[in-house]
Design an enzyme around this catalytic site. Structure first.
Site, short mmCIF file in Angstrom:
data_model
loop_
_atom_site.label_atom_id
_atom_site.label_comp_id
_atom_site.label_asym_id
_atom_site.label_seq_id
_atom_site.Cartn_x
_atom_site.Cartn_y
_atom_site.Cartn_z
CE LYS A 114 -1.04 7.30 33.46
NZ LYS A 114 -2.08 7.00 32.53
CD GLN A 172 -3.80 14.70 31.45
OE1 GLN A 172 -4.85 14.78 30.92
NE2 GLN A 172 -3.79 14.08 32.75
CE LYS A 187 -6.47 17.51 34.55
NZ LYS A 187 -7.55 16.55 33.84
CE LYS A 244 -7.67 13.48 27.81
NZ LYS A 244 -7.76 13.31 29.39
N GLY A 299 -7.95 5.83 30.65
CA GLY A 299 -9.25 5.99 30.01
C GLY A 299 -9.82 7.56 30.04
CG ASP A 300 -11.07 11.64 28.53
OD1 ASP A 300 -10.22 12.24 29.67
OD2 ASP A 300 -11.82 12.05 27.92
CB THR A 335 -11.73 11.49 38.47
OG1 THR A 335 -10.79 10.73 37.79
CG2 THR A 335 -11.72 12.92 38.07
CG ASN A 343 -15.24 6.91 36.90
OD1 ASN A 343 -14.46 7.88 37.23
ND2 ASN A 343 -15.22 5.53 37.32
CB SER A 345 -3.45 7.02 36.14
OG SER A 345 -4.57 6.68 35.55
#
Length: 450
Positions: free
Chosen positions: A93, A114, A117, A129, A168-169, A212, A244, A381
């Protein structure tokens, strides 16, 4: 740099040798290994099982060509990446970053972060990622669509709702996710929760857009309450970025009683002593896709300054870096400390250099690291994945309550882990240790494939 542990030194030396010149990735690995010194001393079973030797090496790295045709009919070629780093606790993820700076080192650093996290969220998601050096800025909707379709034509071979679920990123918003999802569905002939951050009309989650930024403030609020008996009320807040994360961190910080006085983009920053007018920022950034300097043309008394680093010279109580990696260096950290900042929490991925973090910690500034403080996006997410699997849609209030609970738990789990391993108050070490231990135990139980 010395890690003061022979085993960890040997691991890092192998990582350096295998990944020469990948400074972002090496920085991320070093920071985690440094935190794990008390763990390897207390848990020799993890060393014996080669957990750390394995966790620093991605399970899979995919690099591919992305050809697409621009509006002039000319063929353009970009490079695509997906790093599937660790699936010990769940499917990979992690987001897809579209930015000219994207390279193997950046994607690997993000994927490595990630792992921990995602572990900290308490949800069953592994670390991965992806991205491309494609820049959506200045491109037409048609050009973005053709790029996204080409990108997904290759990526779809490697992802799935139970295998790898991108999100998204930077550079990848609702528009890009929509084009990618449409192409995946077209090629695979299946409607699944393979991507998160989707539009609400086709499987997206309420509160995902805000997650976020909101999560960052929930984490920060818990951190300052428990460690300083403070709140956002009446505090001056500086937030970098204007995408964002920054927008919704501004919204929540203001709701909690803080006054956000500055935002930035890659060209410069705006300072509004009366407090940022978020409606104006949303119009500029979300509707017009403009630059932050437009703010001063619409809000009396606001100032615009070229260059990004100057934002950290503004006097504030709380700083929330939400732009990009290594944006706060030692000099900027010293300026923040000199101006009385008492808490810093990272909304972007690794926005503070190691030297900057040392300045904050030595000055007694509360410091919330990215892998803990900005985990709200991936947490929500994962909640979107759950809703997709159950064919359900939860209310905004339900998702927001779950998000707040997750962020509160992340703080306490990190704080408690640091205390247990003799590093009380060091939330960087605590986040690394707490995130690592869950993944490490899963890896140990699952054995080694020969």
């Amino acid at each position: 740099m010395a890690l003061n542990n022979a085993y960890l030194e040997s691991v890092y030396e192998k990582v350096e040798k295998r990944n020469p010149g990948e400074k972002e990735f090496l920085q991320a690995v070093y920071e985690v290994l440094e935190s794990l010194i008390p763990v390897v001393e207390k848990r020799p079973d993890l060393v014996e099982a080669g957990i750390i030797d394995r966790i620093v090496e991605p399970e899979r790295q995919i690099i591919f060509r992305v050809p697409w045709v621009d509006d002039n009919g000319k063929v353009q070629v970009n490079r695509g990446f997906r790093v599937q780093f660790n699936s010990a606790i769940g499917p990979y993820k992690g987001g897809i970053r579209l930015h000219p700076s994207v390279c193997a080192s950046v994607i690997k650093f993000l994927g490595f972060e990630q792992i921990f996290k995602n572990s900290l969220t308490g949800l069953p998601i592994g670390g991965g990622k992806g991205g491309s050096d494609f820049d959506p800025k200045g491109k037409s909707d048609g050009e973005v669509m053709r790029f996204c379709q080409s990108f997904m034509t290759e990526l779809c071979k490697h992802i799935g709702a139970d295998t790898d679920v991108p999100a998204g990123d930077i550079g990848t918003g609702a528009r890009e996710i929509g084009y990618m999802f449409g192409q995946y569905k077209r090629i695979r002939n299946e409607f699944t929760g393979v991507l998160t951050g989707k539009g609400l009309s086709y499987g997206g989650s309420l509160a995902r857009t805000e997650a976020t930024g909101y999560g960052l403030c929930y984490y920060t609020s818990e951190m300052i309450k428990c460690m300083k008996n403070e709140t956002f009320a009446g505090k001056t807040v500086v937030i970098s970025g204007s995408g964002n994360v920054a927008i919704y961190a501004t919204e929540k910080a203001t709701e909690l009683g803080g006054k956000v006085v500055a935002l930035s983009d890659s060209n410069g920053y705006v300072y509004d002593p009366n407090g940022i007018n978020l409606d104006v920022v949303k119009q500029i950034k979300e509707v017009e896709r403009g630059r932050i300097k437009e703010y001063v043309n619409r809000v009396q008394g606001a100032e615009y300054h070229e260059g990004c680093s100057g934002i950290w010279t503004i006097k504030c109580d709380i700083a929330l870096p939400c732009a990009t990696q290594n944006e706060i260096n030692e000099e900027s950290a010293k300026a923040l400390v000199a101006n009385g900042v008492f808490a810093v929490a990272e909304g972007a991925n690794m926005p503070s250099t190691p030297e900057a973090i040392a300045v904050f910690q030595n000055a007694g500034v509360l410091f919330g690291p990215a892998k803990a403080a900005n985990a709200g996006g991936v947490a929500t997410s994962a909640l979107e994945m759950s809703q997709n699997s159950e064919r359900l849609s939860w209310t905004f209030e339900e998702v927001d309550a779950k998000l707040k609970n997750i962020m509160t738990n992340i703080f306490h789990n990190s704080y408690n882990a640091a205390k247990e391993y003799g590093l009380e108050g060091n939330l960087v070490a605590g986040a690394n240790i707490a995130g690592f231990l869950k993944v490490a135990d899963a890896m140990k139980w699952q054995g080694i494939a020969y």
